[in-house]
Each structure stands twice: as C-alpha cells, then as structure tokens.
Design a protein around this motif. Sequence first.
Motif, PDB file in Angstrom:
ATOM      1  N   LEU A 118      40.806 -22.591  51.394  1.00  0.00           N
ATOM      2  CA  LEU A 118      40.513 -22.764  49.975  1.00  0.00           C
ATOM      3  C   LEU A 118      40.662 -21.456  49.201  1.00  0.00           C
ATOM      4  O   LEU A 118      41.094 -21.456  48.048  1.00  0.00           O
ATOM      5  N   MET A 119      40.316 -20.340  49.836  1.00  0.00           N
ATOM      6  CA  MET A 119      40.483 -19.046  49.189  1.00  0.00           C
ATOM      7  C   MET A 119      41.962 -18.778  48.898  1.00  0.00           C
ATOM      8  O   MET A 119      42.326 -18.346  47.803  1.00  0.00           O
ATOM      9  N   HIS A 120      42.802 -19.055  49.882  1.00  0.00           N
ATOM     10  CA  HIS A 120      44.245 -18.872  49.718  1.00  0.00           C
ATOM     11  C   HIS A 120      44.800 -19.824  48.659  1.00  0.00           C
ATOM     12  O   HIS A 120      45.546 -19.409  47.758  1.00  0.00           O
ATOM     13  N   LEU A 121      44.410 -21.082  48.743  1.00  0.00           N
ATOM     14  CA  LEU A 121      44.917 -22.084  47.808  1.00  0.00           C
ATOM     15  C   LEU A 121      44.402 -21.858  46.385  1.00  0.00           C
ATOM     16  O   LEU A 121      45.098 -22.171  45.420  1.00  0.00           O
ATOM     17  N   ASP A 122      43.216 -21.296  46.271  1.00  0.00           N
ATOM     18  CA  ASP A 122      42.683 -20.999  44.944  1.00  0.00           C
ATOM     19  C   ASP A 122      43.551 -19.954  44.241  1.00  0.00           C
ATOM     20  O   ASP A 122      43.833 -20.062  43.044  1.00  0.00           O
ATOM     21  N   GLY A 123      43.983 -18.955  45.014  1.00  0.00           N
ATOM     22  CA  GLY A 123      44.872 -17.943  44.452  1.00  0.00           C
ATOM     23  C   GLY A 123      46.196 -18.536  44.020  1.00  0.00           C
ATOM     24  O   GLY A 123      46.708 -18.232  42.933  1.00  0.00           O
ATOM     25  N   CYS A 124      46.754 -19.411  44.862  1.00  0.00           N
ATOM     26  CA  CYS A 124      48.021 -20.076  44.531  1.00  0.00           C
ATOM     27  C   CYS A 124      47.860 -20.972  43.311  1.00  0.00           C
ATOM     28  O   CYS A 124      48.745 -21.033  42.446  1.00  0.00           O
ATOM     29  N   SER A 125      46.725 -21.665  43.244  1.00  0.00           N
ATOM     30  CA  SER A 125      46.467 -22.578  42.137  1.00  0.00           C
ATOM     31  C   SER A 125      46.370 -21.831  40.806  1.00  0.00           C
ATOM     32  O   SER A 125      46.954 -22.236  39.796  1.00  0.00           O
ATOM     33  N   LYS A 126      45.648 -20.727  40.817  1.00  0.00           N
ATOM     34  CA  LYS A 126      45.487 -19.942  39.587  1.00  0.00           C
ATOM     35  C   LYS A 126      46.818 -19.341  39.141  1.00  0.00           C
ATOM     36  O   LYS A 126      47.111 -19.266  37.947  1.00  0.00           O
ATOM     37  N   TYR A 127      47.637 -18.920  40.118  1.00  0.00           N
ATOM     38  CA  TYR A 127      48.946 -18.348  39.790  1.00  0.00           C
ATOM     39  C   TYR A 127      49.840 -19.388  39.120  1.00  0.00           C
ATOM     40  O   TYR A 127      50.609 -19.086  38.210  1.00  0.00           O
ATOM     41  N   LYS A 128      49.725 -20.635  39.589  1.00  0.00           N
ATOM     42  CA  LYS A 128      50.541 -21.715  39.031  1.00  0.00           C
ATOM     43  C   LYS A 128      49.963 -22.263  37.722  1.00  0.00           C
ATOM     44  O   LYS A 128      50.612 -23.058  37.044  1.00  0.00           O
ATOM     45  N   GLY A 129      48.757 -21.855  37.393  1.00  0.00           N
ATOM     46  CA  GLY A 129      48.114 -22.384  36.198  1.00  0.00           C
ATOM     47  C   GLY A 129      47.567 -23.783  36.391  1.00  0.00           C
ATOM     48  O   GLY A 129      47.359 -24.528  35.420  1.00  0.00           O
ATOM     49  N   SER A 130      47.323 -24.167  37.643  1.00  0.00           N
ATOM     50  CA  SER A 130      46.794 -25.491  37.942  1.00  0.00           C
ATOM     51  C   SER A 130      45.324 -25.580  37.550  1.00  0.00           C
ATOM     52  O   SER A 130      44.582 -24.595  37.609  1.00  0.00           O
ATOM     53  N   LYS A 131      44.893 -26.780  37.177  1.00  0.00           N
ATOM     54  CA  LYS A 131      43.502 -26.995  36.807  1.00  0.00           C
ATOM     55  C   LYS A 131      42.679 -27.565  37.956  1.00  0.00           C
ATOM     56  O   LYS A 131      41.531 -27.978  37.780  1.00  0.00           O
ATOM     57  N   LEU A 132      43.250 -27.589  39.155  1.00  0.00           N
ATOM     58  CA  LEU A 132      42.528 -28.070  40.328  1.00  0.00           C
ATOM     59  C   LEU A 132      41.254 -27.251  40.561  1.00  0.00           C
ATOM     60  O   LEU A 132      41.267 -26.024  40.462  1.00  0.00           O
ATOM     61  N   LYS A 133      40.172 -27.932  40.902  1.00  0.00           N
ATOM     62  CA  LYS A 133      38.936 -27.265  41.275  1.00  0.00           C
ATOM     63  C   LYS A 133      38.802 -27.360  42.790  1.00  0.00           C
ATOM     64  O   LYS A 133      38.840 -28.452  43.353  1.00  0.00           O
ATOM     65  N   LEU A 134      38.686 -26.219  43.442  1.00  0.00           N
ATOM     66  CA  LEU A 134      38.613 -26.202  44.899  1.00  0.00           C
ATOM     67  C   LEU A 134      37.162 -26.147  45.356  1.00  0.00           C
ATOM     68  O   LEU A 134      36.386 -25.307  44.886  1.00  0.00           O
ATOM     69  N   MET A 135      36.791 -27.047  46.285  1.00  0.00           N
ATOM     70  CA  MET A 135      35.409 -27.140  46.735  1.00  0.00           C
ATOM     71  C   MET A 135      35.330 -27.287  48.245  1.00  0.00           C
ATOM     72  O   MET A 135      36.099 -28.037  48.855  1.00  0.00           O
ATOM     73  N   HIS A 136      34.392 -26.583  48.839  1.00  0.00           N
ATOM     74  CA  HIS A 136      34.096 -26.772  50.256  1.00  0.00           C
ATOM     75  C   HIS A 136      33.322 -28.078  50.425  1.00  0.00           C
ATOM     76  O   HIS A 136      32.576 -28.495  49.533  1.00  0.00           O
ATOM     77  N   LEU A 137      33.505 -28.723  51.556  1.00  0.00           N
ATOM     78  CA  LEU A 137      32.826 -29.994  51.821  1.00  0.00           C
ATOM     79  C   LEU A 137      31.317 -29.870  51.651  1.00  0.00           C
ATOM     80  O   LEU A 137      30.668 -30.784  51.123  1.00  0.00           O
ATOM     81  N   ALA A 138      30.738 -28.761  52.091  1.00  0.00           N
ATOM     82  CA  ALA A 138      29.286 -28.576  51.968  1.00  0.00           C
ATOM     83  C   ALA A 138      28.848 -28.583  50.509  1.00  0.00           C
ATOM     84  O   ALA A 138      27.783 -29.115  50.167  1.00  0.00           O
ATOM     85  N   ASP A 139      29.671 -27.990  49.628  1.00  0.00           N
ATOM     86  CA  ASP A 139      29.343 -27.963  48.202  1.00  0.00           C
ATOM     87  C   ASP A 139      29.369 -29.368  47.607  1.00  0.00           C
ATOM     88  O   ASP A 139      28.557 -29.700  46.735  1.00  0.00           O
ATOM     89  N   VAL A 140      30.303 -30.182  48.076  1.00  0.00           N
ATOM     90  CA  VAL A 140      30.390 -31.562  47.593  1.00  0.00           C
ATOM     91  C   VAL A 140      29.178 -32.354  48.050  1.00  0.00           C
ATOM     92  O   VAL A 140      28.541 -33.065  47.253  1.00  0.00           O
ATOM     93  N   LEU A 141      28.842 -32.242  49.335  1.00  0.00           N
ATOM     94  CA  LEU A 141      27.739 -33.024  49.902  1.00  0.00           C
ATOM     95  C   LEU A 141      26.386 -32.627  49.330  1.00  0.00           C
ATOM     96  O   LEU A 141      25.440 -33.418  49.339  1.00  0.00           O
ATOM     97  N   ALA A 142      26.285 -31.386  48.845  1.00  0.00           N
ATOM     98  CA  ALA A 142      25.005 -30.908  48.287  1.00  0.00           C
ATOM     99  C   ALA A 142      24.925 -31.153  46.786  1.00  0.00           C
ATOM    100  O   ALA A 142      23.928 -30.792  46.156  1.00  0.00           O
ATOM    101  N   ASN A 143      25.928 -31.791  46.214  1.00  0.00           N
ATOM    102  CA  ASN A 143      25.991 -31.973  44.763  1.00  0.00           C
ATOM    103  C   ASN A 143      25.288 -33.265  44.320  1.00  0.00           C
ATOM    104  O   ASN A 143      25.401 -34.295  44.972  1.00  0.00           O
ATOM    105  N   GLY A 144      24.564 -33.171  43.233  1.00  0.00           N
ATOM    106  CA  GLY A 144      24.011 -34.380  42.608  1.00  0.00           C
ATOM    107  C   GLY A 144      22.632 -34.788  43.023  1.00  0.00           C
ATOM    108  O   GLY A 144      22.125 -35.814  42.588  1.00  0.00           O
ATOM    109  N   TRP A 145      21.977 -34.005  43.846  1.00  0.00           N
ATOM    110  CA  TRP A 145      20.594 -34.331  44.234  1.00  0.00           C
ATOM    111  C   TRP A 145      19.768 -33.056  44.438  1.00  0.00           C
ATOM    112  O   TRP A 145      20.300 -31.986  44.523  1.00  0.00           O
TER     113      TRP A 145
END
Length: 239
Positions: free
Chosen positions: A212-239
């Motif tokens: 995700l660290m590598h892909l985040d750099g690639c995403s920002k370089y391309k100007g992509s609006k993708l939000k990169l999240m670790h599975l743990a961050d997703v599972l801990a979200n909303g409660w």
Amino acid sequence: MNVQIFVPCFIDQLYPAVAFNMVKVLEKAGCTVQYNGNQTCCGQPAFNAGFHNEAKDVCSKFLKDFEGAEYIVAPSASCVGFVRNYYQQLFNNSSVHNEVRQLADRTYELSEFLIKVVGIDDIGAILEGKATYHDSCAGLREVGIKKEPRQLLSKVKGLELVEMNDVETCCGFGGTFAVKFEPISIAMGDQKITNAGNTEAEYLISTDMSCLMHLDGCSKYKGSKLKLMHLADVLANGW
C-alpha cells in the motif's frame, strides 16, 4: 484466547494506527492481546538484501521475544510468510530447529487468524462505498491467503467489493526490488493503480502496508483519487 501481536518495523515507524486498529479488532473478537515492547524486526529486510548472518541474529531475537506465545498475530502477510518459510532455512539442523517449526505453526496474519482460529468474519465494521482488493505476493503465495480477507470485507456494512483485472499480479514493490529495479517497479505499480481505478472503486485494500505504501506513491503521482486502506483499518471502522 491469548494473543501476542507482532508489529512490523515499518508499521511501527510509519503506520502505527494500523497496529492500534489490529489490537482493537482482536479485542472485539474476544482475544486478550499482549505486546512485548522488546520486539524489533522479523529479519526479512536483512535476509532479502543478502545479509543472512545478520538476519539470523535478528531472527534469534524474534524467537526469544515470542517464546511461549500461544498465538502470534501480525498485520503483515509479508512478515508472516518470512517467519513461516525462511526461518527453517536459516536454522536448519540447529539446536532450535524444532522451536522454529513450532513458531511457524503459531504465527498468523490477521485475516487468517480471525477466520481460521477465532472463527469470526463479522466484526461489525461499517464503510460506505466501493472497494477493490489487492492480493500481496506474500499473502497469496507464501501464506496462502485469498478468501479470508474477502470474506471479512464481504461482511463490512455498506461496502461493495469489486475485483480488478490481473488481481494476482505483483504491485512492483518487492522490498529492495523497488530500489534496484525502479523503472520496472514503477511500471508495475502504475498498472496496478490503473486496474484498480478501472473498477471505479473508491478504496484499494490489502493486508500489507508495504504494498500500500508503494501503491500510494504511484496513485498520488498519477493524480488518482483512490484511498488506500489496510484491512485492519477497514475492520476497525464504524464502531
């Protein structure tokens, strides 16, 4: 169920929230979580760079730090894959050979631990939107994880999971590979971001912050609006 957590060095230094969210999820799943503050690294960076003797010293410390742990859980398939598959190579025919084999059996990546050991797939997480999942090379090929994270994500309320093309292709990070073969690494990351973007997903999720660290750099370089999240961050979200 008593769990010792292993926090990889780069998560400790760069993405500590991932480790805190892993603890949050494990405790929600009914586990008693323990953390040995003496822990450092699993030894993978030194090993991959060719410094096997130095790696063995780090791995010996890992063995001592987690001696007697019932279960060891990490938010990194890469580290878990290294412990399972390469410790036995480093310590083959040594006095700790059997100890190393037992260590491999007690070490788990977060998603496989929740599904295979705890037997839970619904943590009560909530995340509104569309997401796509990236199979890390270590998770898929060294740990054998594929359905486990997807099963957990399928139970996240409000989340629509869509598959990207060439989902099992490497993102291009590969640790020192990204440094030694930078143009190839960038091209692979660019292709992964393109495939993820073509799904029209808002989120790109994985079990490995290194990817995700590598892909985040690639995403920002391309100007992509993708939000990169670790599975743990997703599972801990909303409660």
